[in-house]
Design a protein around this motif. Structure first.
Motif, mmCIF file in Angstrom:
data_model
loop_
_atom_site.group_PDB
_atom_site.id
_atom_site.type_symbol
_atom_site.label_atom_id
_atom_site.label_comp_id
_atom_site.label_asym_id
_atom_site.label_seq_id
_atom_site.Cartn_x
_atom_site.Cartn_y
_atom_site.Cartn_z
ATOM 1 N N ARG A 1 -5.387 12.602 -28.601
ATOM 2 C CA ARG A 1 -5.906 13.201 -27.377
ATOM 3 C C ARG A 1 -5.282 14.559 -27.072
ATOM 4 O O ARG A 1 -5.689 15.224 -26.133
ATOM 5 N N SER A 2 -4.276 14.954 -27.858
ATOM 6 C CA SER A 2 -3.588 16.209 -27.524
ATOM 7 C C SER A 2 -4.453 17.415 -27.869
ATOM 8 O O SER A 2 -5.311 17.365 -28.756
ATOM 9 N N LYS A 3 -4.240 18.497 -27.150
ATOM 10 C CA LYS A 3 -5.018 19.725 -27.373
ATOM 11 C C LYS A 3 -4.810 20.247 -28.791
ATOM 12 O O LYS A 3 -5.741 20.692 -29.441
ATOM 13 N N THR A 4 -3.569 20.160 -29.263
ATOM 14 C CA THR A 4 -3.267 20.656 -30.600
ATOM 15 C C THR A 4 -4.130 19.973 -31.649
ATOM 16 O O THR A 4 -4.689 20.620 -32.533
ATOM 17 N N LYS B 1 5.272 14.674 -22.000
ATOM 18 C CA LYS B 1 3.856 15.030 -21.945
ATOM 19 C C LYS B 1 2.982 13.868 -21.471
ATOM 20 O O LYS B 1 1.779 14.034 -21.290
ATOM 21 N N ILE C 1 -7.017 18.390 -31.278
ATOM 22 C CA ILE C 1 -8.443 18.709 -31.150
ATOM 23 C C ILE C 1 -8.717 20.115 -31.687
ATOM 24 O O ILE C 1 -9.657 20.333 -32.450
ATOM 25 N N LEU C 2 -7.840 21.051 -31.338
ATOM 26 C CA LEU C 2 -8.050 22.430 -31.792
ATOM 27 C C LEU C 2 -7.937 22.551 -33.305
ATOM 28 O O LEU C 2 -8.802 23.134 -33.952
ATOM 29 N N THR C 3 -6.866 21.972 -33.901
ATOM 30 C CA THR C 3 -6.712 22.120 -35.352
ATOM 31 C C THR C 3 -7.845 21.408 -36.080
ATOM 32 O O THR C 3 -8.321 21.884 -37.103
ATOM 33 N N GLN D 1 -8.075 12.847 -38.948
ATOM 34 C CA GLN D 1 -8.276 14.289 -39.068
ATOM 35 C C GLN D 1 -8.951 14.638 -40.397
ATOM 36 O O GLN D 1 -9.865 15.463 -40.427
ATOM 37 N N ARG E 1 -1.434 11.332 -29.725
ATOM 38 C CA ARG E 1 -1.615 12.522 -30.555
ATOM 39 C C ARG E 1 -3.070 12.935 -30.672
ATOM 40 O O ARG E 1 -3.393 14.112 -30.637
ATOM 41 N N LYS F 1 1.777 13.889 -14.986
ATOM 42 C CA LYS F 1 2.596 13.989 -16.199
ATOM 43 C C LYS F 1 4.072 14.036 -15.809
ATOM 44 O O LYS F 1 4.434 14.611 -14.782
#
Lengths: 323, 440
Positions: free
Chosen positions: B17-20, A87, B22-24, B242, B15, A128
């Protein structure tokens, strides 16, 4: 200049003796081939050189210094099983790996951009890893191995998965590293690659060194007892020679033969038979055996010795029991 | 830069910066709010628009009119001549009537009980509405019958709730036992969820690095211990980020939720400040005045408690996440980790079962023991700190034991990790792990 010296190194995993008193020296400015079939102990040996694991016995030094966290900074390791963070972007990934090798972020970025340019991949910096093809990932991984300008470069099957053009590019780069005085440890079971690239080699099988030295010396040791022919026409005469015990066929395709001369058979005999039976003969050559053949012979001899040694031990213990 | 710091920083940035992430971080508080607010809204909305036709059989002759008055407008009370109970029953059963009160003579003197008959359903809200209307009418009628005037009635209706205040050196905390129990429960569960969530995340990260083989490259650049600690600390920092983000969002949303709720429930009074309760809920029935909520939370969440929460969360996280890292290192894929996870999950889950007992008796010897024992202390010491005043020596002893334990566990985990990350193919058992600990 960093000379890699492996001395009497032994590593045991549970009940398996993976590496058994292995010794060899890889000199700077030369390419050292570490050869062996799968499971021979190549990876175990490399892991100890890379200080990923520690030997049970023996010493490993790089430039006279025992391997440890300090020598890890001066070496680069391209494992056979490639791995990158899928990723993560190429630039970020290489930056992280180079910083782990002790580079500053600024120096690392310069080096990474240089190497990406060298591989014609300057525009991958922000991509990526998962967007790249397998061959491209391979190049990224190679850059990760050399970006911090290591004294010792360990390449485990570096050509697997590369197309011919990229393989040639990689060969050129390896030659440059060699010219720059780096010590290069090249592990492979592809004998033709080793034959093309290596200055020195070390054959290991079942954890033991069975043959080592400069490539040319090793080949000379086995003498010029191999013939290669290219011809048109029938090849029933080959079977006749083999049936007589004059030759052992090493490789045979339509119009092509490589065979070992057995029992001091003169090469003339093969030539005579070929001239008599074939319609056209393009090539006849007497030469040293190819490396894979040498390897096969060496492994066979070492196995015979083992069997003999264990038989002798058995006899000794028998006679001890009877007396 | 130190390698552990370098690895932790990379892990953290990757981590966060990951979408997961930010969303959670954004959605979890919304979800929590929805769980609290939606039922209230639903009740208010559905209660509002059903019109019910009922009948009142009043044996006393004094309750009927007052009751009709007291019931919300959605209850239409039929006026008609006396009907036999049999036919009322039949009307309810075939749906012409929604229900009927039977109020026998003597209820005012307490000699008889009133009954409401319906086809069931209507839910808790309806029951509450009917009951409180009936009770207040009967009470009022009784008092008037005794000759009391309006002043007495007004006095009786005046709010008379008992506020409890917890005294401590750090300052008095208003709100009392119920509110502090709620806080204790929430904080305890939060530590439980966070340790489990982030611990499993560490395990997944280790498995991922192992299965995509990057671990061998990194192991040729850093010691396995540095790699493990870097990962644990990086994810820990992410977890703390978080938690802080969640707290800020929750506070902001609960500050905004009151007026919004009021707007939805009774639009005509939305301009008046403060929280308006849905009909049928008496402010005096609640353990606290909802208008004081922010101030009360402030006094309940003392700096000492917050410090304890962060400290014990980190201690518990370090203790368990290093073990999760060890388990992750021993397997090739997550599905193989099930059986090895069990011994780690048990000590995380068990304290949650003891949580109610500790809340009821926070000062019992058993509670004190559980809050000092290192594997249960991360959850239960925080629960006790919120529920009661814990002597400083107990907090310090508990924390010191926790630190000693996680240092030991990290050393143990590192030995497993060192061997595990290079092992492929064979499925390791607990016995294998123990052998690695001894031989490494």
């Amino acid at each position: 200049m960093s000379r890699l010296a492996v001395e009497q190194v032994t590593k045991r995993y549970e009940r398996v003796l993976a590496v058994d008193s292995v010794s060899f020296v890889a000199e700077p400015g030369r390419i050292f081939g570490l050869l062996g079939p799968n499971g021979a102990g190549k990876t175990s040996t490399i892991r100890m050189i890379a200080y990923i694991t520690v030997p049970d016995a023996g010493t490993i030094t790089l430039g006279g210094q025992p391997v440890g966290p300090a020598t890890q900074q001066r070496m680069g390791y391209l494992p056979e099983e490639r791995g990158l963070y899928r990723k993560l972007r190429v630039g970020e990934q290489l930056l992280y790996l180079a910083q782990l090798k002790g580079m500053t972020a600024r120096a690392a970025e310069t080096a990474i951009r240089h190497w990406l340019g060298r591989f014609g991949a300057a525009d991958w910096y922000g991509k990526k890893v998962e967007e790249l093809s397998k061959g491209m990932q391979q190049k990224v991984q190679f850059i990760a191995t050399v970006a911090h300008d290591p004294q010792l470069v360990i390449l485990d099957e570096p050509f697997s998965g590369l197309d011919p053009i990229n393989a040639e590019l990689l060969q050129d780069v390896i030659a440059e590293l060699r010219a720059a005085g780096r010590t290069i440890l090249f592990a492979s079971h592809r004998m033709e690659q080793v034959e093309q690239l290596c200055d020195d080699l070390c054959l290991i099988a079942e954890g033991r060194v069975i043959l080592s030295g400069a490539l040319r010396e090793v080949k000379r040791q086995f003498g010029s007892n191999t013939v290669t022919l290219a011809f048109d026409g029938g090849d029933a005469w080959v079977d006749a020679l083999a049936a007589d015990g004059a030759v052992q066929v090493l490789s045979r395709t339509a119009g092509h033969l490589t065979a070992r001369l057995l029992n001091d058979t003169p090469s003339r005999r093969v030539l005579d038979a070929a001239l008599a039976e074939t319609t056209e003969l393009y090539r006849f050559e007497l030469h040293e055996p190819p490396l894979d053949e040498i390897f096969r012979m060496a492994v066979g001899q070492s196995k015979d010795q083992n069997i003999r040694a264990s038989e002798e031990r058995a006899m000794v213990s028998n006679s001890a029991a009877s007396s | 830069m130190n390698k552990i710091a370098l690895i932790a920083r990379s892990e953290y940035l990757r981590r966060v910066r990951s979408k997961t992430f930010i969303l959670t971080t954004l959605l979890a508080p919304l979800l929590a709010l929805a769980v609290v607010v939606l039922p209230v809204l639903m009740a208010a909305v559905t209660e509002g628009d059903t019109v019910r036709t009922i009948h009142i059989v009043d044996g006393t002759g004094q309750v009927r009119d007052a009751l009709e008055e007291a019931l919300p407008e959605t209850y239409v009370v039929q006026r008609r001549t006396a009907t036999p109970l049999d036919s009322l029953r039949a009307e309810v059963l075939d749906g012409r009537l929604d229900g009927y009160f039977v109020i026998p003579d003597g209820v005012l003197e307490g000699r008889a009980e009133a009954t409401y008959y319906s086809r069931g359903g209507g839910g808790l809200a309806q029951q509450g509405t009917l009951r409180s209307a009936y009770q207040s009418v009967v009470r009022e009628t009784r008092i008037r019958a005794a000759g009391a005037d309006d002043l007495v009635l007004a006095l009786l209706d005046a709010r008379a709730s008992l506020d409890t205040v917890t005294l401590s050196e750090e300052g008095d905390a208003a709100g009392g036992v119920i509110a502090s129990s709620v806080v204790a429960y929430v904080l305890g569960l939060l530590i439980y969820v966070a340790v489990l969530l982030y611990g499993v995340m560490v395990m997944r990260g280790v498995i991922e690095e192992k299965s995509n083989r990057i671990v061998e490259v990194i192991a040729s650049s850093a010691r396995p211990f540095e790699l493990m600690m870097g990962k644990v600390l990086g994810i820990g920092a992410m977890g703390l980020t978080q938690l802080v983000a969640w707290s800020v969002l929750m506070l902001a949303m609960s500050a905004a939720a009151g007026p919004v709720l009021a707007l939805v429930l009774s639009p005509e009074v939305a301009t008046t400040p403060g929280v308006n309760l849905p009909e049928g809920v008496d402010a005096a029935d609640l353990p606290f005045d909802p208008n004081d909520l922010p101030a009360m939370l402030g006094s309940l969440l003392s700096p000492g408690l917050l410090l304890g929460f962060v400290g014990f969360f980190l201690g518990g996280y370090l203790l368990f996440s290093s073990l999760f890292a060890a388990v992750g290192s021993a397997v090739d894929q997550e599905s193989d980790a099930q059986s090895l996870q069990l011994p780690i999950m048990m000590p995380i889950i068990l304290p949650v079962f003891f949580l109610p007992a500790v809340l009821t008796e926070p000062d019992s010897a058993f509670s004190v023991f559980l809050s000092i024992f290192p594997f249960s202390s991360p959850i239960l010491m925080v629960v006790r700190m919120a529920a009661t005043t814990v002597p400083a020596w107990q907090v310090l002893l508990s924390f010191a034991l926790l630190v000693a334990t996680f240092v030991g566990m990290i050393a143990l985990a590192a030995r497993i990790y060192r061997v595990g990350i290079l092992m492929y193919g064979k499925k390791a058992t607990l016995r294998d792990l123990w052998r690695w600990v001894r031989t490494a």
